[in-house]
Write an enzyme that holds these catalytic residues in place. Structure first.
Site, short mmCIF file in Angstrom:
data_model
loop_
_atom_site.label_atom_id
_atom_site.label_comp_id
_atom_site.label_asym_id
_atom_site.label_seq_id
_atom_site.Cartn_x
_atom_site.Cartn_y
_atom_site.Cartn_z
NE ARG A 124 -12.53 3.52 8.42
CZ ARG A 124 -11.56 3.15 8.38
NH1 ARG A 124 -10.76 3.13 9.21
NH2 ARG A 124 -11.07 3.36 7.19
CG HIS A 150 -15.77 -0.42 7.16
ND1 HIS A 150 -14.10 -0.55 6.69
CD2 HIS A 150 -15.43 0.57 6.55
CE1 HIS A 150 -13.48 0.57 6.21
NE2 HIS A 150 -14.32 1.21 6.52
CB SER A 161 -18.78 -11.17 6.16
OG SER A 161 -19.20 -9.59 5.73
CG ASN A 169 -12.09 -4.19 6.63
OD1 ASN A 169 -11.47 -2.92 6.66
ND2 ASN A 169 -12.10 -5.69 6.21
CG HIS A 225 -15.35 11.42 7.38
ND1 HIS A 225 -14.91 10.95 5.95
CD2 HIS A 225 -15.47 9.44 7.88
CE1 HIS A 225 -15.09 9.73 6.22
NE2 HIS A 225 -15.33 9.10 6.73
C1 HEM Z 1 -17.95 7.93 1.36
C2 HEM Z 1 -17.17 6.61 1.53
C3 HEM Z 1 -16.19 6.54 2.19
C4 HEM Z 1 -14.68 6.92 2.31
C5 HEM Z 1 -14.10 7.06 1.41
C6 HEM Z 1 -14.34 6.37 4.47
C7 HEM Z 1 -12.71 6.34 4.07
C8 HEM Z 1 -11.92 6.63 5.72
C9 HEM Z 1 -11.02 6.58 5.57
C10 HEM Z 1 -10.03 6.57 4.47
C11 HEM Z 1 -10.47 6.45 6.85
C12 HEM Z 1 -9.50 6.76 7.77
C13 HEM Z 1 -9.15 5.45 8.23
C14 HEM Z 1 -7.41 5.22 8.84
O1 HEM Z 1 -7.10 6.00 8.08
O2 HEM Z 1 -7.90 5.07 10.07
C15 HEM Z 1 -11.80 7.09 7.36
C16 HEM Z 1 -12.09 6.97 8.87
C17 HEM Z 1 -13.72 7.24 9.32
N1 HEM Z 1 -15.15 6.72 8.89
FE1 HEM Z 1 -14.87 6.90 6.59
N2 HEM Z 1 -15.40 6.84 4.34
C18 HEM Z 1 -16.39 6.74 4.00
C19 HEM Z 1 -17.74 7.29 4.89
C20 HEM Z 1 -18.03 6.62 5.97
C21 HEM Z 1 -19.31 6.80 6.74
C22 HEM Z 1 -21.02 6.05 5.46
C23 HEM Z 1 -19.15 6.08 7.76
C24 HEM Z 1 -20.30 5.75 9.12
C25 HEM Z 1 -21.51 6.21 8.49
C26 HEM Z 1 -17.62 6.42 8.47
C27 HEM Z 1 -17.02 6.54 9.75
C28 HEM Z 1 -15.78 6.57 9.53
C29 HEM Z 1 -15.55 7.18 10.85
C30 HEM Z 1 -15.92 7.15 12.19
C31 HEM Z 1 -13.77 7.13 10.72
C32 HEM Z 1 -12.95 7.45 11.66
C33 HEM Z 1 -12.36 5.93 12.54
C34 HEM Z 1 -11.83 6.40 13.54
O3 HEM Z 1 -11.59 7.17 14.37
O4 HEM Z 1 -10.94 4.99 13.86
N3 HEM Z 1 -16.91 6.38 7.33
N4 HEM Z 1 -13.28 6.63 6.64
C1 NAG Z 2 -7.41 -5.31 12.21
C2 NAG Z 2 -6.87 -6.34 11.26
O1 NAG Z 2 -6.94 -7.48 10.84
N1 NAG Z 2 -5.73 -5.59 10.57
C3 NAG Z 2 -5.46 -6.18 9.92
C4 NAG Z 2 -5.58 -4.93 8.14
O2 NAG Z 2 -4.24 -5.76 6.96
C5 NAG Z 2 -3.26 -5.76 7.63
C6 NAG Z 2 -2.14 -6.62 6.40
O3 NAG Z 2 -3.14 -5.88 5.30
C7 NAG Z 2 -2.60 -7.52 8.52
O4 NAG Z 2 -1.98 -6.44 9.29
C8 NAG Z 2 -3.75 -6.05 9.71
O5 NAG Z 2 -3.70 -7.22 10.95
#
Ligand code: HEM
Ligand code: NAG
Ligand code: NAG
Ligand code: NAG
Ligand code: NAG
Ligand code: NAG
Length: 331
Positions: A66, A70, A80, A98, A196
């Site tokens: 992820r 980003h 960045s 983030n 995902h």
């Molecule tokens: C299509 C648009 C996308 C949206 C709107 C989106 C949104 C999100 C959101 C909201 C989360 C959960 C974050 C959280 O609440 O902890 C997430 C997790 C994740 N996303 Fe996406 N994502 C998108 C595309 C992608 C792409 C293109 C990748 C990588 C190629 C990706 C990889 C991941 C991974 C691996 C996680 C899990 C992270 C973790 O377990 O810490 N996502 N994404």
């Molecule tokens: C990893 C990191 O810097 N997370 C920050 C994301 O933004 C919030 C506030 O918007 C910070 O509290 C987190 O530390």
């Protein structure tokens, strides 16, 4: 005679132009093994570090994948995303999308091991790209080529992260526009969303779908109601839960497979942005196509789309710099 001379001159000019342009082209592109001469062990050191540490903390594979996404979507793949805020600059890191990024310390440790071998040679941007690939491979996911030569950016703005990253509430047209603005098509969108298949989300990213979809205390009708009831009962018990995490591909959230795409067709995509891929015919047929093929086809497509993603807005040649610490610009 004169016209012949002119012809010859024109021909030479064309040849020179072609040569110069092909040089520009080489310079502005990445290449496999960019560090083969300047730091021959770099890729192996990174790979060994990942191979040693990810099995102890497999959930970081998702976090690091992820991170690469980003990074690339904001100012290109230039690390960045890793820059710390300063007294007068709010960096990408602190932007809302983030907040849930993980793996900063992991990347800092990889960087210091690489710096010990070859100081000031390997960019943080390449480290993010290589670590993401290696971590996914270690958990049994697809391998993709990571051509290198990215340089690190000097600028990181919280506001840009907010503007450039797609939100989980995005509808189909917003997703399509977001990806198109980065040179990625609808097939890339379907394939890359397949990331995902690993990892977790916080309830916050989708609790509107469970509790207050249109502002009337209602539920998103495009979400399977059994799944929604289960999430409310066992996971996101209140509308304002900010701490609970939910597997995005329940049942196999540590395995890189087609589980995410299967869930999409069962109306169990967690985000509106996931559900939008099912409700739109063009992307729905791409999902079905992936599901009707062996897993290797998804892996191959994922590899191609990741390589494409890894080239977004890259800085090469003498642009940017090679950061000493990934969290700090050099001066
Ligand atoms: C299509 C648009 C996308 C949206 C709107 C989106 C949104 C999100 C959101 C909201 C989360 C959960 C974050 C959280 O609440 O902890 C997430 C997790 C994740 N996303 Fe996406 N994502 C998108 C595309 C992608 C792409 C293109 C990748 C990588 C190629 C990706 C990889 C991941 C991974 C691996 C996680 C899990 C992270 C973790 O377990 O810490 N996502 N994404
Ligand atoms: C990893 C990191 O810097 N997370 C920050 C994301 O933004 C919030 C506030 O918007 C910070 O509290 C987190 O530390
Ligand atoms: C999608 O979202 C955008 C931005 O929020 C909005 O302008 C547009 O009307 C929406 N499109 C559809 C089809 O709902
Ligand atoms: C649902 O959203 C509406 C509009 O944003 C708001 O007025 C209302 O208080 C919310 N209800 C709940 C239960 O959060
Ligand atoms: C969260 O929502 C519940 C009701 O759903 C409410 O009782 C509680 O006070 C809220 N907590 C916060 C921190 O807003
Ligand atoms: C960047 O910020 C993090 C979190 O505030 C901190 O732990 C880290 O030491 C900082 N990095 C540098 C190189 O200053």
């Amino acid at each position: 005679m004169e016209s012949k001379m002119w012809n010859l001159g024109a021909k030479c000019l064309v040849i020179v132009c072609v040569m110069v342009c092909s040089l520009c082209h080489v310079k502005s592109d990445l290449e496999l093994g960019f560090y083969d001469k300047s730091c021959p062990n770099a890729e192996k050191i990174i790979h060994d570090y990942v191979k040693k540490h990810i099995p102890n903390a497999p959930s970081f594979a998702a976090a690091l994948l992820r991170m690469h996404f980003h990074d690339c979507f904001v100012r290109g793949c230039d690390a960045s995303v890793l820059i710390n805020s300063t007294a007068n600059n709010k960096a990408e890191k602190v932007a809302l999308p983030n907040q849930s990024l993980r793996g900063f310390d992991f990347l800092d440790r990889v960087k210091s091991v690489v710096e010990a071998e070859c100081p000031g040679v390997v960019s943080c941007a390449d480290i993010i790209a290589l670590v993401a690939r290696d971590a996914v491979v270690v958990i049994g996911g697809p391998y993709w080529n990571v051509p290198t030569g990215r340089r690190d950016g000097l600028i990181s703005k919280s506001r840009e992260a907010l503007n450039e990253l797609p939100a989980p509430t995005f509808n189909f047209s917003a997703l399509q526009a977001s990806f198109a603005s980065k040179g990625l098509n609808l097939f890339d969108l379907v394939v890359l969303s397949g990331a995902h298949t690993i990892g977790v989300s916080h309830c916050q990213a989708f609790s509107n779908r469970l509790y207050n979809f249109t502002g009337k205390g209602d539920q998103d009708p495009s979400l399977d109601s059994f799944y929604a009831a289960n999430l409310k009962k066992n996971k996101c018990k209140t509308a304002n839960d900010t701490t609970t995490i939910v597997e995005m591909d329940p049942g196999s959230f540590r395995t890189f497979d087609l589980g995410y795409h299967k869930h999409l067709l069962q109306r169990r995509g967690l985000f509106q942005s996931d559900a939008a891929l099912r409700t739109t015919p063009a992307t729905k047929s791409a999902i079905i196509q992936l599901l009707n093929n062996p897993l290797e086809v998804f892996f191959k497509e994922f590899a191609l789309s990741m390589e494409k993603m890894g080239r977004i807005g890259i800085k090469t040649g003498s642009a940017g710099e090679i950061r000493k610490h990934c969290a700090l610009v050099n001066h």
